[in-house]
Design an enzyme around this catalytic site. Structure first.
Site, mmCIF file in Angstrom:
data_model
loop_
_atom_site.group_PDB
_atom_site.id
_atom_site.type_symbol
_atom_site.label_atom_id
_atom_site.label_comp_id
_atom_site.label_asym_id
_atom_site.label_seq_id
_atom_site.Cartn_x
_atom_site.Cartn_y
_atom_site.Cartn_z
ATOM 1 N N ASP A 154 -14.144 -1.667 11.925
ATOM 2 C CA ASP A 154 -14.956 -2.196 13.001
ATOM 3 C C ASP A 154 -14.333 -3.544 13.352
ATOM 4 O O ASP A 154 -13.781 -4.228 12.488
ATOM 5 C CB ASP A 154 -16.398 -2.384 12.529
ATOM 6 C CG ASP A 154 -17.212 -3.188 13.514
ATOM 7 O OD1 ASP A 154 -17.366 -2.735 14.655
ATOM 8 O OD2 ASP A 154 -17.671 -4.283 13.143
ATOM 9 N N VAL A 155 -14.407 -3.939 14.604
ATOM 10 C CA VAL A 155 -13.740 -5.175 15.039
ATOM 11 C C VAL A 155 -14.733 -6.293 15.348
ATOM 12 O O VAL A 155 -14.677 -7.374 14.763
ATOM 13 C CB VAL A 155 -12.841 -4.908 16.269
ATOM 14 C CG1 VAL A 155 -12.197 -6.202 16.765
ATOM 15 C CG2 VAL A 155 -11.762 -3.889 15.915
#
Length: 238
Positions: free
Chosen positions: A14-15
Site C-alpha cells: 500500500d502506498v
C-alpha cells in the site's frame, strides 16, 4: 509453519498512508487555507470529517475526490466552501512527502525483493509519490490500472495474475500496509502473508483511514518501515 522473510520474492505495498504521509499532507494544506481565512483548524477533527466524507456513496477516485471532499467538510471547519480551494486540496497530493523512513527503507528492501505498488490513488498522483520515494518499484498497480479500489479482491487478482505470468505465486508475496480496512483484512482472506505497518501507533483512532469492522492480527507487525527493513536484514544475516 510460519513463513520467514527468506520465503518471499515479492513485497507488495500500500502506498498512501504506509509510505506517503497523506494525513500530514491533508492537514498542512487545510492549515494553509485556514490561515488565509483567519481561522484555526484542528488537524485530527479535519481527518475525522475527511474520513466520513471520503467514504460516501458518491466518492470519486483518489485523490481527485478531494475536491468534492473539501466542499463537504469546509463548512464544518469554518473554511470557505469554494471550488478553487477543493482543487487546491486535490492538487496538494503532488507535494505530499514520504514518511521520514520510507525512501531509505524501500531502497534497502529493493536490494532483496521485487517491490510492487498497490495503490487506490490514480496514476497521475502515484507518479509523484513514486518520485518522492526514489522510484523503488519493480511494478505498480493503481486504481486506473485495475478499475477498482482495495479492498475489492479484484484489485489483488490483477496483481496475482501479473506475478503468475512471471512464474510466481501467492506464497511468494508479503503484503505490506498500514490500513486494516483496505489491506490487512482482505489480504488475509485471500491467503496472503501480511505485514502491518502501524503508522498511528502513538495516536488514538484511525485518522484518515476507515475503521475496519474487525481487527485482523497480522503475520508481521512493525510501527515503521525502517523496523521492517531492519528485521529483514537481521534475518538474512542470521
Amino acid at each position: 509453519m510460519a513463513k520467514t522473510f527468506a520465503d518471499f520474492k515479492y513485497l507488495t505495498f500500500d502506498v498512501v498512508g504506509t509510505l506517503i504521509d497523506f494525513e500530514a499532507g491533508l492537514k498542512d494544506c487545510l492549515a494553509g487555507i485556514a490561515r488565509e481565512a483567519g481561522v484555526a483548524v484542528d488537524g485530527e477533527e479535519a481527518l475525522t470529517l475527511y474520513r466520513a466524507a471520503r467514504y460516501s456513496p458518491d466518492a470519486d477516485l483518489f485523490p481527485d475526490d478531494l475536491a468534492r471532499v473539501y466542499l463537504a467538510i469546509a463548512p464544518k471547519l469554518g473554511l470557505p466552501a469554494e471550488r478553487p480551494y477543493g482543487e487546491r486540496l486535490r492538487d496538494s497530493a503532488r507535494n505530499w512527502k514520504g514518511f521520514a523512513d520510507s525512501a531509505e527503507a524501500m531502497a534497502r528492501l529493493a536490494g532483496r525483493y521485487k517491490l510492487i505498488a498497490m495503490t487506490n490513488a490514480r496514476r497521475w498522483a502515484f507518479d509523484h509519490f513514486s518520485r518522492a520515494l526514489g522510484n523503488p518499484f519493480y511494478a505498480a498497480f493503481t486504481a486506473d490500472d485495475t478499475g477498482t479500489e482495495k479492498p475489492d479482491p479484484a484489485f489483488f487478482e490483477k496483481v496475482f495474475a501479473f506475478i503468475a505470468a512471471e512464474g510466481g505465486a501467492k506464497g511468494d508475496i508479503l503484503h505490506v500496509a498500514q490500513s486494516q480496512y483496505h489491506d490487512i483484512g482482505i489480504s488475509r482472506k485471500l491467503g496472503l502473508t501480511n505485514c502491518w505497518i502501524e503508522r498511528r501507533h502513538a495516536q488514538k483512532g484511525y485518522g484518515g483511514t476507515i475503521e475496519p469492522a474487525e481487527f485482523t492480527k497480522p503475520d508481521f507487525h512493525f510501527t515503521s518501515m525502517a523496523a521492517l527493513a531492519d528485521a529483514v536484514e537481521k534475518a538474512n544475516a542470521a
